[in-house]
Design an enzyme around this catalytic site. Structure first.
Site, PDB file in Angstrom:
ATOM      1  N   ASP A 253       0.810  -1.222  -0.020  1.00  0.00           N
ATOM      2  CA  ASP A 253      -0.050  -0.041   0.020  1.00  0.00           C
ATOM      3  C   ASP A 253       1.026   1.124  -0.056  1.00  0.00           C
ATOM      4  OD1 ASP A 253      -2.618  -0.717  -0.455  1.00  0.00           O
ATOM      5  OD2 ASP A 253      -3.086  -0.877   1.850  1.00  0.00           O
TER       6      ASP A 253
ATOM      7  N   LYS B 184      -0.408   4.711  -1.098  1.00  0.00           N
ATOM      8  CA  LYS B 184      -1.290   5.391  -0.391  1.00  0.00           C
ATOM      9  C   LYS B 184      -0.919   6.848   0.322  1.00  0.00           C
ATOM     10  CE  LYS B 184      -4.500   2.096   1.070  1.00  0.00           C
ATOM     11  NZ  LYS B 184      -5.104   1.173   2.349  1.00  0.00           N
TER      12      LYS B 184
ATOM     13  N   HIS C  79      -4.033   4.509  -5.761  1.00  0.00           N
ATOM     14  CA  HIS C  79      -2.841   4.290  -4.937  1.00  0.00           C
ATOM     15  C   HIS C  79      -1.942   2.976  -5.489  1.00  0.00           C
ATOM     16  CE1 HIS C  79      -5.302   1.036  -2.819  1.00  0.00           C
ATOM     17  NE2 HIS C  79      -4.212   0.422  -2.472  1.00  0.00           N
TER      18      HIS C  79
ATOM     19  N   HIS D 220      -4.780  -5.024  -6.099  1.00  0.00           N
ATOM     20  CA  HIS D 220      -6.338  -5.130  -6.138  1.00  0.00           C
ATOM     21  C   HIS D 220      -6.772  -5.548  -7.442  1.00  0.00           C
ATOM     22  CE1 HIS D 220      -7.001  -3.048  -2.316  1.00  0.00           C
ATOM     23  NE2 HIS D 220      -5.982  -2.309  -2.432  1.00  0.00           N
TER      24      HIS D 220
HETATM   25 FE   LIG Z   1      -4.473  -1.381  -1.320  1.00  0.00          FE
HETATM   26 FE   LIG Z   2      -3.416  -4.028   3.242  1.00  0.00          FE
END
Ligand SMILES: [Fe+2]
Ligand SMILES: [Fe+2]
Length: 334
Positions: free
Chosen positions: A195, A198, A223, A250
């Site tokens: 991540d 982000k 992201h 994702h």
């Molecule tokens: Fe993510």
């Molecule tokens: Fe995560």
């Protein structure tokens, strides 16, 4: 693994059979693993795709490609080959010859006939140097990765040990899927950075207590691409793996994920594994807006999503081995 416990592998290159036999016998009796080659080209062929020894003992006077030339080729090859220390072992003892040996990239030069104690002492010194250098690089790399991941965590108020668990889960799942220890370790470190993108999403969106508006959700979905952009500038294999994870975590197995809508095996195994363990951990731990799911509900949900969100083979492995995943959660509670 500590220096003492490691079984080191040495490649010995010499065109004279008796020399090869003497060296093999001597090194084996000291606990080394030994591979021999009778000329430079054979040594390079072995190094190219068969073995990665910890050290090379290289004769100089050999027909066709001599030791200097062999060393030059090794040092100009890819990083994996170029970083193996080379010790020249030669009957030539002119200052000019010795200088030449260091100039083409040797770390040491021993003249023949050699003394056993001397050869062993020098081999050990160079193995030790290389070992501690590698360890230091590895530790630094690892700490930097977790430091970067924690920055993202703080920015997105991610809770507790999510990153640690996701990386351990990724490693475990990779091992269950048949990857060896070294590869599974790459999965682990790469997953820690899933991540990282982000960092480019506004704090208010990441921490909004209620549901996101369509516009905010679109922003949020950027992201993976941001993470990919940050990480893919690097040429290092580990960061390249992390770039894939950031980009593809994702994506969904049936093609309904984002950002690219990849499908099935189009999604890299790094992405498929991280996608599954990321969701598994999210369901399995309490968040400010939800309770922790009961483990049966979590497993049921994951099975329901097999072939839709997740790779069926990975789902099977996780469900079958969920007790081991449990243990990781117990080791890294929030
Ligand atoms: Fe993510
Ligand atoms: Fe995560």
């Amino acid at each position: 693994m500590s220096f003492k416990d490691k079984k080191f592998h040495i490649l010995s290159v010499d065109d004279t059979e008796t020399n090869r036999l003497v060296i093999e016998k001597m090194l084996r009796s000291e606990g080394f693993k030994v591979t021999s080659a009778s000329n430079g080209m054979d040594a390079i062929a072995l190094l190219s795709d068969v073995i990665t020894p910890d050290l090379i003992l290289l004769d100089i006077m050999m027909p066709e490609v001599n030791g200097y030339e062999t060393c030059r080729i090794i040092k100009n090859a890819g990083k994996r080959m170029a970083e193996i220390p080379v010790i020249f072992l030669s009957a030539m003892n002119d200052l000019k010859d010795i200088t030449n040996g260091f100039e083409v990239g040797g770390v040491d030069y021993i003249t023949k006939p050699f003394q056993k104690v001397e050869l062993l002492a020098r081999i050990n010194t160079h193995l030790k140097l290389k070992h501690y250098q590698d360890k230091e690089i590895e530790l630094t790399q690892r700490e930097l990765i977790y430091t970067i991941a924690r920055i993202t965590d703080v920015h997105s108020s991610e809770t507790g040990n999510h990153i640690k668990r996701v990386s351990e889960y990724a490693k475990l799942l990779a091992s269950l899927a048949g990857y060896d220890e070294e590869q599974a370790e790459v999965f682990k470190l790469a997953a820690a950075m899933h991540d990282i993108g982000k960092i480019g999403i506004p704090h208010e969106i990441l921490n909004k207590p209620g549901k996101l508006t369509d516009e905010e959700y679109i922003k949020m979905k950027e992201h993976p691409a941001i993470g990919h952009k940050i990480l893919s500038e690097s040429q290092r294999p580990l960061l390249r793996a992390a770039a894939i994870v950031a980009y593809e975590h994702h994506e969904k197995f049936d093609g309904s994920g984002y950002p690219r809508g990849l499908k099935g095996k189009e999604i890299h195994i790094l992405g498929r594994i991280t996608a599954l363990v990321d969701v598994f951990d999210a369901l399995d731990t309490p968040r400010p807006y939800k309770q922790r799911w009961m483990i049966n509900d979590t497993l049921q949900h994951i099975q329901k999503e097999s072939g839709r969100h997740f790779d069926p083979r990975l789902v099977q492995l996780l469900v079958k081995n969920f007790k081991h995943f449990r243990k990781i959660r117990d080791n890294f509670p929030d």
